[in-house]
Every structure is written in structure tokens, then in C-alpha cells.
Design a protein around this motif. Sequence first.
Motif, short mmCIF file in Angstrom:
data_model
loop_
_atom_site.label_atom_id
_atom_site.label_comp_id
_atom_site.label_asym_id
_atom_site.label_seq_id
_atom_site.Cartn_x
_atom_site.Cartn_y
_atom_site.Cartn_z
N ASN A 72 29.48 -10.95 -7.80
CA ASN A 72 30.72 -10.22 -8.19
C ASN A 72 30.08 -8.78 -8.56
OD1 ASN A 72 32.25 -12.36 -8.09
ND2 ASN A 72 32.46 -12.55 -10.19
N VAL A 73 28.83 -8.54 -9.20
CA VAL A 73 28.42 -7.36 -9.51
C VAL A 73 28.11 -6.36 -7.99
CG1 VAL A 73 26.77 -5.96 -10.86
CG2 VAL A 73 27.74 -8.15 -11.70
N LEU A 74 27.28 -7.10 -7.19
CA LEU A 74 26.95 -6.61 -5.91
C LEU A 74 28.29 -6.15 -5.37
CD1 LEU A 74 23.74 -8.77 -5.11
CD2 LEU A 74 23.97 -6.40 -6.03
N MET A 85 15.06 -10.73 -21.75
CA MET A 85 16.12 -9.92 -21.55
C MET A 85 16.21 -9.36 -20.14
SD MET A 85 17.30 -6.86 -24.00
CE MET A 85 16.93 -5.25 -23.29
N LEU A 86 14.97 -9.17 -19.68
CA LEU A 86 14.92 -8.55 -18.23
C LEU A 86 15.37 -9.59 -17.48
CD1 LEU A 86 13.77 -6.35 -16.62
CD2 LEU A 86 11.61 -7.05 -16.64
N GLU A 87 14.95 -10.87 -17.59
CA GLU A 87 15.32 -12.05 -16.61
C GLU A 87 16.85 -12.15 -16.76
OE1 GLU A 87 13.83 -13.93 -14.26
OE2 GLU A 87 12.15 -12.56 -14.52
N GLU A 88 17.44 -11.91 -17.73
CA GLU A 88 18.90 -11.96 -17.92
C GLU A 88 19.65 -11.05 -17.24
OE1 GLU A 88 20.62 -12.93 -21.82
OE2 GLU A 88 18.47 -13.54 -22.49
N PHE A 89 18.98 -9.72 -17.42
CA PHE A 89 19.86 -8.43 -16.73
C PHE A 89 19.55 -8.68 -15.30
CE2 PHE A 89 19.01 -4.15 -14.80
CZ PHE A 89 20.33 -3.79 -15.08
N LYS A 90 18.27 -9.40 -14.86
CA LYS A 90 18.46 -9.66 -13.41
C LYS A 90 19.19 -10.58 -12.80
CE LYS A 90 14.91 -10.93 -9.95
NZ LYS A 90 13.49 -11.49 -9.86
N ALA A 91 19.49 -11.60 -13.57
CA ALA A 91 20.42 -12.46 -13.18
C ALA A 91 21.81 -11.94 -13.26
CB ALA A 91 20.44 -13.55 -13.96
N PHE A 92 22.21 -11.05 -14.12
CA PHE A 92 23.28 -10.52 -14.34
C PHE A 92 23.62 -9.61 -13.01
CE2 PHE A 92 25.91 -6.69 -15.40
CZ PHE A 92 27.26 -7.30 -15.57
#
Length: 141
Positions: free
Chosen positions: A13-15, A1-8
Motif C-alpha cells: 500500500n505504501v509503495l 525500529m529500523l526493521e519496523e520502518f523497513k517493513a512499513f
Amino acid sequence: MLEEFKAFILKGNVLDLAVAVIIGAAFATITTSLTEDVIMPVVSAVFGTPDFTTMFILLGSPPADYAGAMNDYAALKEAGVPMLGWGQFLTVVINFIILAFIIFMIVRYANKVMKKAEDEAPDPGPSEIDLLTEIRDNLKK
């Protein structure tokens, strides 16, 4: 889950959105200052009122224990007196119009720059299929 959050979070676009929110907040304070410190004093001078926030209509009576001035919008509002604060509303509307116009001008300029960049883009040349077809035709000869 942490890796998915980091990728997101690290997606472009998020940045970009995070940077836009921070710049937008800073830009909003500049626009607010422009409205309150430059434009509204000029508008107030034209209408003869030094401060538009003092322009309001009382819709009810202040509480019996209210000891403040009857023309102090902030104090009356804090005391819970029902009022129609049209001066403050006018200031906010002018602030919004200025902000919307500036954003429109920025987007308009960005669209012109992007269109110009697209028009000036070099011709990519023949496609891979065109090149392979040409090679095949030359080999047949």
C-alpha cells in the motif's frame, strides 16, 4: 525500529501510494498545460480577453511607491494590493474540473475492467470440505 520502518515502507500500500503521488503530480502538470495552453486560449478568444489572469477587481489602492502597470495582476499582488483575482480563480476551477473528470473516467474504466475480470474468473470447483465429504461417502460404500 529500523526493521519496523523497513517493513512499513515495503508494504504494497505504501509503495502504491508513493507511485500514485508521483504519477498524480506529473498528471497535474499535464492538466495544467491543457488548461492554460489549450482550453483557456479558446475560452479567452470567445470572451475577447487574451489572458484571464488579467481579469481582477482592485479592492484598494496600490502603495504610493508602486511604479508598475495597473493591469499587471502578478505585480500588483506582489506589491500587496488587495484584489479579487476572479480570472485566476476561474482558470484554477477549470483546471480542477478537467482533472476531476479525467480521474473519474480512469476510475470508471478501472471498475469496468475489475468487474469484467471477476465475471470471467473460472469456477474454483468444489471446496475442500466438499471433496472430503465425497471421499468419505465413497469409502463408506
